[in-house]
Write a protein that holds these residues in place. Structure first.
Motif, PDB file in Angstrom:
ATOM      1  N   MET A 120       8.511  -2.529  -0.533  1.00 33.11           N
ATOM      2  CA  MET A 120       7.997  -1.376   0.134  1.00 33.11           C
ATOM      3  C   MET A 120       8.411  -1.389   1.601  1.00 33.11           C
ATOM      4  N   THR A 121       9.093  -0.145   1.881  1.00 38.91           N
ATOM      5  CA  THR A 121       9.865  -0.182   3.249  1.00 38.91           C
ATOM      6  C   THR A 121       8.943   0.409   4.027  1.00 38.91           C
ATOM      7  N   ALA A 122       9.030  -0.263   5.402  1.00 39.67           N
ATOM      8  CA  ALA A 122       8.117   0.002   6.464  1.00 39.67           C
ATOM      9  C   ALA A 122       9.192   0.492   7.692  1.00 39.67           C
ATOM     10  N   GLU A 123       8.470   1.774   8.408  1.00 45.11           N
ATOM     11  CA  GLU A 123       9.601   2.163   9.422  1.00 45.11           C
ATOM     12  C   GLU A 123       9.391   1.560  10.696  1.00 45.11           C
ATOM     13  N   GLY A 147       5.483   6.642   7.796  1.00 41.64           N
ATOM     14  CA  GLY A 147       5.036   7.915   8.158  1.00 41.64           C
ATOM     15  C   GLY A 147       3.409   7.582   8.882  1.00 41.64           C
ATOM     16  N   HIS A 148       2.355   8.439   8.238  1.00 38.56           N
ATOM     17  CA  HIS A 148       1.137   8.409   8.680  1.00 38.56           C
ATOM     18  C   HIS A 148       0.189   7.294   8.066  1.00 38.56           C
ATOM     19  N   ALA A 149       0.996   6.311   7.126  1.00 36.95           N
ATOM     20  CA  ALA A 149       0.052   5.385   6.432  1.00 36.95           C
ATOM     21  C   ALA A 149       0.278   3.718   6.882  1.00 36.95           C
ATOM     22  N   VAL A 150      -0.671   3.009   7.059  1.00 40.79           N
ATOM     23  CA  VAL A 150      -0.402   1.676   7.153  1.00 40.79           C
ATOM     24  C   VAL A 150       0.156   0.877   5.817  1.00 40.79           C
ATOM     25  N   ILE A 151       1.151   0.144   5.788  1.00 38.14           N
ATOM     26  CA  ILE A 151       1.517  -0.466   4.361  1.00 38.14           C
ATOM     27  C   ILE A 151       1.461  -2.127   4.542  1.00 38.14           C
ATOM     28  N   GLY A 152       1.090  -2.565   6.029  1.00 35.27           N
ATOM     29  CA  GLY A 152       0.825  -4.038   5.848  1.00 35.27           C
ATOM     30  C   GLY A 152       0.208  -4.261   7.230  1.00 35.27           C
ATOM     31  N   VAL A 153      -0.833  -5.363   7.019  1.00 39.30           N
ATOM     32  CA  VAL A 153      -1.399  -5.928   8.114  1.00 39.30           C
ATOM     33  C   VAL A 153      -0.847  -7.410   8.283  1.00 39.30           C
ATOM     34  N   ARG A 175       8.265  -9.756   5.774  1.00 39.04           N
ATOM     35  CA  ARG A 175       7.714  -8.994   4.988  1.00 39.04           C
ATOM     36  C   ARG A 175       8.561  -7.602   4.927  1.00 39.04           C
ATOM     37  N   PHE A 176       8.879  -7.047   6.002  1.00 39.40           N
ATOM     38  CA  PHE A 176       9.389  -5.773   5.964  1.00 39.40           C
ATOM     39  C   PHE A 176      10.703  -5.732   6.658  1.00 39.40           C
ATOM     40  N   PRO A 177      11.762  -6.234   6.045  1.00 36.33           N
ATOM     41  CA  PRO A 177      13.082  -6.552   6.765  1.00 36.33           C
ATOM     42  C   PRO A 177      13.894  -5.241   7.634  1.00 36.33           C
ATOM     43  N   ASP A 178      13.372  -4.070   6.965  1.00 39.03           N
ATOM     44  CA  ASP A 178      14.206  -2.908   7.372  1.00 39.03           C
ATOM     45  C   ASP A 178      13.338  -2.262   8.265  1.00 39.03           C
ATOM     46  N   ALA A 179      12.127  -2.860   8.828  1.00 35.45           N
ATOM     47  CA  ALA A 179      11.246  -2.077  10.010  1.00 35.45           C
ATOM     48  C   ALA A 179      11.891  -2.612  11.350  1.00 35.45           C
ATOM     49  N   VAL A 180      11.622  -1.646  12.336  1.00 30.91           N
ATOM     50  CA  VAL A 180      11.986  -1.866  13.562  1.00 30.91           C
ATOM     51  C   VAL A 180      10.616  -2.121  14.349  1.00 30.91           C
ATOM     52  N   GLU A 181      10.448  -3.095  15.430  1.00 33.02           N
ATOM     53  CA  GLU A 181       9.368  -3.238  16.110  1.00 33.02           C
ATOM     54  C   GLU A 181       9.440  -2.399  17.185  1.00 33.02           C
ATOM     55  N   THR A 182       8.320  -1.469  17.108  1.00 31.59           N
ATOM     56  CA  THR A 182       8.357  -0.562  18.411  1.00 31.59           C
ATOM     57  C   THR A 182       6.994   0.079  18.509  1.00 31.59           C
ATOM     58  N   GLU A 183       6.684   1.057  19.472  1.00 30.24           N
ATOM     59  CA  GLU A 183       5.487   1.368  19.697  1.00 30.24           C
ATOM     60  C   GLU A 183       4.932   1.995  18.511  1.00 30.24           C
ATOM     61  N   ALA A 192     -12.423   2.698   7.221  1.00 30.38           N
ATOM     62  CA  ALA A 192     -12.441   3.441   5.968  1.00 30.38           C
ATOM     63  C   ALA A 192     -11.465   4.948   6.184  1.00 30.38           C
ATOM     64  N   ASP A 193     -11.436   5.176   7.443  1.00 30.85           N
ATOM     65  CA  ASP A 193     -10.508   6.240   7.800  1.00 30.85           C
ATOM     66  C   ASP A 193      -9.084   6.061   7.956  1.00 30.85           C
ATOM     67  N   VAL A 194      -8.641   4.771   8.087  1.00 31.07           N
ATOM     68  CA  VAL A 194      -7.233   4.444   8.132  1.00 31.07           C
ATOM     69  C   VAL A 194      -6.541   4.609   6.624  1.00 31.07           C
ATOM     70  N   THR A 195      -5.701   5.187   6.631  1.00 28.58           N
ATOM     71  CA  THR A 195      -4.587   5.845   5.675  1.00 28.58           C
ATOM     72  C   THR A 195      -3.726   4.619   5.107  1.00 28.58           C
ATOM     73  N   LEU A 196      -3.926   4.241   4.026  1.00 26.53           N
ATOM     74  CA  LEU A 196      -3.037   2.996   3.446  1.00 26.53           C
ATOM     75  C   LEU A 196      -1.967   3.859   2.379  1.00 26.53           C
ATOM     76  N   ASP A 197      -0.750   3.017   2.329  1.00 22.80           N
ATOM     77  CA  ASP A 197       0.265   3.315   1.176  1.00 22.80           C
ATOM     78  C   ASP A 197       0.224   2.107   0.628  1.00 22.80           C
ATOM     79  N   LEU A 198      -0.496   1.985  -0.857  1.00 23.13           N
ATOM     80  CA  LEU A 198      -0.401   1.162  -1.501  1.00 23.13           C
ATOM     81  C   LEU A 198       0.481   1.042  -2.677  1.00 23.13           C
ATOM     82  N   GLU A 199       1.713   1.957  -2.604  1.00 22.80           N
ATOM     83  CA  GLU A 199       2.689   2.092  -3.541  1.00 22.80           C
ATOM     84  C   GLU A 199       3.299   0.802  -3.965  1.00 22.80           C
ATOM     85  N   GLY A 200       3.091   0.438  -5.320  1.00 19.41           N
ATOM     86  CA  GLY A 200       3.739  -0.657  -5.745  1.00 19.41           C
ATOM     87  C   GLY A 200       2.601  -1.814  -6.124  1.00 19.41           C
TER      88      GLY A 200
END
Length: 178
Positions: free
Chosen positions: A1-4, A22-28, A45-53, A77-85
């Protein structure tokens, strides 16, 4: 899964991390002992992601995690998750786990029964061990039969799990364990 993007932030149990798209958390990421080690784990875990605000929705998740780990009975419970894959069984187990309120626990067997699959407690335990979003999917609130700790794959193992449960009021404070 690719993180922004991802961010590392301080909590009462140490530096945690969060990755989003996007608007979803993919990892903690639970603390790895230092901010640099947490950062390294996120980067792996997310090699394509950039550390940012954090984006506004990611910041909402960060704020909720920080508050929860300071002892505020925060429902994430209101935090949107992306659990693709993520396998369907795991997603279903995570949905049930997200309904466990702070300060409460269920057993692996309880979750298996709620899935309509009694006898799959071990598979539920395996799903919890692969949880990509601990705290938001509060796998630390899932115990073995008879209230025993069960496992916990995060750095610090069961001691981290117990510490989080003490913060939430699900266990009596046992200072000799930490």
């Amino acid at each position: 899964m690719t993180a922004e993007g991802y961010a590392v932030f301080d909590t009462a149990i140490g530096p945690c991390g969060l990755a989003w798209t996007g608007h979803a958390v993919i990892g903690v990421q639970l603390p790895e002992g230092s901010a640099n080690r947490t950062r390294a784990r996120l980067a792996k875990r997310f090699p394509d992601a950039v550390e940012t605000e954090p984006t506004p929705s990611a910041q909402q998740a960060v704020d909720g995690i920080v508050a929860l780990l300071e002892g505020e009975p925060r429902d994430l419970a209101d935090v949107t998750l992306d659990l693709e894959g993520v396998p369907e069984f795991h997603r279903r187990a995570y949905e049930i786990t997200r309904t466990i309120a702070p300060g409460k626990t269920l057993s692996y067997g309880d979750i298996a029964a709620r899935l309509g699959m009694p006898g799959s407690a071990q598979a539920v335990g395996q799903a919890m061990g692969r949880n990509p979003c601990p705290i938001i999917v509060p796998c630390h609130r899932v115990l073995a039969a008879g209230g025993k700790d069960g496992g916990f794959t995060a750095n610090g193992g069961v001691a981290t799990k117990r510490r989080m449960l003490v913060i939430e009021g699900a266990l009596a404070d046992e200072p000799t364990l930490f």
